[in-house]
Scaffold this motif. Structure first.
Motif, PDB file in Angstrom:
ATOM      1  N   GLU A   1     -28.988  14.787   3.473  1.00  0.00           N
ATOM      2  CA  GLU A   1     -30.089  15.242   2.429  1.00  0.00           C
ATOM      3  C   GLU A   1     -31.841  15.424   3.269  1.00  0.00           C
ATOM      4  O   GLU A   1     -32.575  15.769   2.699  1.00  0.00           O
ATOM      5  CB  GLU A   1     -30.305  14.781   1.720  1.00  0.00           C
ATOM      6  CG  GLU A   1     -28.717  15.243   0.090  1.00  0.00           C
ATOM      7  CD  GLU A   1     -28.532  16.281   0.361  1.00  0.00           C
ATOM      8  OE1 GLU A   1     -29.567  17.693  -0.026  1.00  0.00           O
ATOM      9  OE2 GLU A   1     -27.978  16.738   0.356  1.00  0.00           O
ATOM     10  N   LEU A   2     -31.202  12.890   3.829  1.00  0.00           N
ATOM     11  CA  LEU A   2     -32.794  13.013   4.534  1.00  0.00           C
ATOM     12  C   LEU A   2     -33.364  14.041   6.140  1.00  0.00           C
ATOM     13  O   LEU A   2     -33.872  14.728   6.087  1.00  0.00           O
ATOM     14  CB  LEU A   2     -33.101  11.517   4.285  1.00  0.00           C
ATOM     15  CG  LEU A   2     -33.715  11.212   4.890  1.00  0.00           C
ATOM     16  CD1 LEU A   2     -35.540  11.335   4.792  1.00  0.00           C
ATOM     17  CD2 LEU A   2     -34.046   9.639   4.768  1.00  0.00           C
ATOM     18  N   LEU A   3     -32.359  13.643   6.654  1.00  0.00           N
ATOM     19  CA  LEU A   3     -32.108  14.837   8.302  1.00  0.00           C
ATOM     20  C   LEU A   3     -32.559  15.772   7.799  1.00  0.00           C
ATOM     21  O   LEU A   3     -32.946  16.199   8.903  1.00  0.00           O
ATOM     22  CB  LEU A   3     -30.958  13.873   8.770  1.00  0.00           C
ATOM     23  CG  LEU A   3     -29.793  12.052   9.020  1.00  0.00           C
ATOM     24  CD1 LEU A   3     -28.892  12.642   9.196  1.00  0.00           C
ATOM     25  CD2 LEU A   3     -31.093  11.584   9.607  1.00  0.00           C
ATOM     26  N   LYS A   4     -31.453  16.811   6.934  1.00  0.00           N
ATOM     27  CA  LYS A   4     -32.455  17.579   7.056  1.00  0.00           C
ATOM     28  C   LYS A   4     -33.148  18.375   6.992  1.00  0.00           C
ATOM     29  O   LYS A   4     -34.256  19.389   8.008  1.00  0.00           O
ATOM     30  CB  LYS A   4     -30.897  18.257   5.969  1.00  0.00           C
ATOM     31  CG  LYS A   4     -29.935  19.124   6.087  1.00  0.00           C
ATOM     32  CD  LYS A   4     -28.740  19.947   4.918  1.00  0.00           C
ATOM     33  CE  LYS A   4     -28.312  19.051   3.944  1.00  0.00           C
ATOM     34  NZ  LYS A   4     -27.988  19.736   2.698  1.00  0.00           N
ATOM     35  N   VAL A   5     -33.687  17.872   6.226  1.00  0.00           N
ATOM     36  CA  VAL A   5     -35.502  18.018   5.719  1.00  0.00           C
ATOM     37  C   VAL A   5     -36.279  17.235   6.704  1.00  0.00           C
ATOM     38  O   VAL A   5     -37.507  18.212   7.488  1.00  0.00           O
ATOM     39  CB  VAL A   5     -36.572  16.888   4.249  1.00  0.00           C
ATOM     40  CG1 VAL A   5     -37.065  16.864   4.311  1.00  0.00           C
ATOM     41  CG2 VAL A   5     -35.786  17.933   2.623  1.00  0.00           C
ATOM     42  N   LEU A   6     -36.103  15.741   7.613  1.00  0.00           N
ATOM     43  CA  LEU A   6     -36.440  15.353   8.590  1.00  0.00           C
ATOM     44  C   LEU A   6     -36.760  16.869   9.820  1.00  0.00           C
ATOM     45  O   LEU A   6     -37.580  17.045  10.774  1.00  0.00           O
ATOM     46  CB  LEU A   6     -36.571  14.470   9.083  1.00  0.00           C
ATOM     47  CG  LEU A   6     -36.323  12.808   7.904  1.00  0.00           C
ATOM     48  CD1 LEU A   6     -35.738  12.020   8.437  1.00  0.00           C
ATOM     49  CD2 LEU A   6     -38.168  12.677   8.324  1.00  0.00           C
ATOM     50  N   VAL A   7     -35.721  17.244   9.969  1.00  0.00           N
ATOM     51  CA  VAL A   7     -34.791  17.947  11.249  1.00  0.00           C
ATOM     52  C   VAL A   7     -35.900  19.404  11.064  1.00  0.00           C
ATOM     53  O   VAL A   7     -36.401  19.549  11.889  1.00  0.00           O
ATOM     54  CB  VAL A   7     -34.101  18.570  11.378  1.00  0.00           C
ATOM     55  CG1 VAL A   7     -33.514  19.518  12.135  1.00  0.00           C
ATOM     56  CG2 VAL A   7     -32.763  17.200  12.025  1.00  0.00           C
ATOM     57  N   ASN A   8     -35.702  20.218   9.862  1.00  0.00           N
ATOM     58  CA  ASN A   8     -36.418  21.028   9.565  1.00  0.00           C
ATOM     59  C   ASN A   8     -37.974  20.969   9.737  1.00  0.00           C
ATOM     60  O   ASN A   8     -38.977  22.169   9.725  1.00  0.00           O
ATOM     61  CB  ASN A   8     -36.390  21.517   7.763  1.00  0.00           C
ATOM     62  CG  ASN A   8     -34.451  21.995   7.780  1.00  0.00           C
ATOM     63  OD1 ASN A   8     -34.127  22.427   8.475  1.00  0.00           O
ATOM     64  ND2 ASN A   8     -34.239  22.374   6.683  1.00  0.00           N
ATOM     65  N   GLN A   9     -38.862  20.231   9.339  1.00  0.00           N
ATOM     66  CA  GLN A   9     -39.987  19.845   9.400  1.00  0.00           C
ATOM     67  C   GLN A   9     -40.241  18.908  10.813  1.00  0.00           C
ATOM     68  O   GLN A   9     -41.200  18.816  11.070  1.00  0.00           O
ATOM     69  CB  GLN A   9     -40.315  18.810   8.089  1.00  0.00           C
ATOM     70  CG  GLN A   9     -40.485  19.453   6.724  1.00  0.00           C
ATOM     71  CD  GLN A   9     -41.414  18.368   5.321  1.00  0.00           C
ATOM     72  OE1 GLN A   9     -41.411  17.179   5.534  1.00  0.00           O
ATOM     73  NE2 GLN A   9     -40.942  18.468   4.478  1.00  0.00           N
ATOM     74  N   GLY A  10     -39.925  19.329  11.560  1.00  0.00           N
ATOM     75  CA  GLY A  10     -40.223  18.464  12.808  1.00  0.00           C
ATOM     76  C   GLY A  10     -40.457  17.642  13.688  1.00  0.00           C
ATOM     77  O   GLY A  10     -41.026  16.939  14.252  1.00  0.00           O
ATOM     78  N   PHE A  11     -39.795  16.273  12.394  1.00  0.00           N
ATOM     79  CA  PHE A  11     -40.196  15.169  13.070  1.00  0.00           C
ATOM     80  C   PHE A  11     -39.365  15.009  14.274  1.00  0.00           C
ATOM     81  O   PHE A  11     -38.103  15.386  14.572  1.00  0.00           O
ATOM     82  CB  PHE A  11     -39.728  14.225  11.978  1.00  0.00           C
ATOM     83  CG  PHE A  11     -40.586  14.068  10.319  1.00  0.00           C
ATOM     84  CD1 PHE A  11     -41.134  12.923  10.424  1.00  0.00           C
ATOM     85  CD2 PHE A  11     -40.300  15.358   9.260  1.00  0.00           C
ATOM     86  CE1 PHE A  11     -42.143  12.459   9.608  1.00  0.00           C
ATOM     87  CE2 PHE A  11     -41.925  15.124   8.777  1.00  0.00           C
ATOM     88  CZ  PHE A  11     -42.256  14.069   8.339  1.00  0.00           C
TER      89      PHE A  11
END
Ligand code: AVJ
Length: 313
Positions: A86-96
């Motif tokens: 759940e955390l990884l998806k958001v980080l990836v989508n936001q370009g971290f």
């Protein structure tokens, strides 16, 4: 003599008898633990999943990571990664920009996690590390890359407070100033909620506890008669400590090839696990005089579980 054999021999020679919960996890034990996480009574996993799903932005904010500066996200005991995804998806989508470094003792678990991540998040950089937590952390120690450590699922709860305190010190020693720790812990709550999680109707936790004796039979050539032991959980809301025992239902002796014979009285208990529940006070106690400073506490909607964010000073 293997460490396992030594620990079993030593633990069964003590009074009261003791076996370490770290030996629950053979292949069968891993399977049973997956079933435990899916039981209706085992609220812990669902509660922490809710935090990761509903408060992802808050987690990222309090970790203080920014999209443009590279960091390592190291997870101790990654398992199947359901919450972390759940955390990884958001980080990836936001370009971290970061590497996800899952650490586990089981290469099987790591390989499965890696292939599922490859399917679900193509762009994510995953660097699996097999081994003991501290072996792996030692190997990451000399890089100045900012780190975020995830230690979820109340896994720390298998340690006595003094051991947990020592764990925090050892972790602080391999981190740099400004690194973060996301520590997931089960909170102290009523016995009516906690006890069923360790005493489910379907008997999965019982099988999980008894499997330790089967493992000793299989790996150490012993003759435990599983039928003659039962599962007994206990919980005190005052101390916040849940304990699991195996109880000998009759007077019996058990032989372990090469280690000797062990006598059991009717009703005699083997202590197999502690599952500590936490409060702010206990978190303060185990981090006292360590280099960790408490920064944030996120909870699920029922207030069952907490993810604390700590900063390495
Ligand atoms: C994996 C240590 C968090 O103590 O709740 C579950 C293990 N033991 N049911 C826990 C466990 C019995 C679990 N931890």
């Amino acid at each position: 003599m293997s460490q396992f054999e030594k620990d079993v021999k030593d633990g069964l020679s003590r009074s009261p008898k003791y076996l370490s919960s770290k030996y629950f996890y053979d292949k069968k034990g891993d399977e049973l633990f997956v079933q435990i996480m899916n039981m209706p009574e085992y609220y812990l996993t669902r509660a922490e999943f809710e935090i990761f799903k509903e408060q992802t932005t808050e987690i990222i904010e309090s970790l203080g990571v920014r999209p443009d500066s590279y960091f390592e996200l190291v997870e101790l005991g990654a398992g199947d990664g359901t919450k972390t995804k759940e955390l990884l998806k958001v980080l990836v989508n936001q370009g971290f920009k970061f590497d996800y470094v899952p650490v586990d003792i089981s290469s099987n678990a790591l390989n499965q996690l890696q292939s599922s991540l490859k399917e679900e998040m193509e762009e994510l950089s995953v660097k699996i590390r097999k081994g003991d937590y501290f072996e792996v952390l030692e190997s990451l120690k000399f890089t100045n890359t900012p780190k975020v450590i995830l230690f979820l699922g109340s896994n720390i709860g298998n340690l006595e407070d003094e051991q947990a305190h020592q764990f925090m010190n050892e972790l602080a020693a391999v981190l740099n100033s400004g690194d973060k720790l996301l520590l997931g812990v089960d909170l102290i709550k009523a016995e009516e909620v906690v006890l069923p999680a360790y005493n489910d109707k379907a008997g999965i936790t019982k099988a999980f506890n008894l499997n330790l004796l089967s493992r000793i039979n299989n790996e150490l050539d012993a003759n435990f008669d599983i039928e003659n032991f039962t599962h007994q959980p206990e919980y005190s809301e005052t101390t916040g400590i849940a304990k699991s025992f195996l109880v000998s239902t009759k007077a019996q002796s058990v032989k372990i090839n090469g280690s000797g014979t062990f006598e059991f009285k009717a009703g005699e208990k083997i202590h197999t696990e502690i599952s500590r529940k936490y409060s702010d006070e206990i978190i303060v106690k185990i981090t006292k005089n360590t280099k960790f400073r408490l920064q944030e506490k996120l909870q699920d909607s029922k207030g069952y579980f907490a993810d604390y964010i700590l900063v390495r000073d």
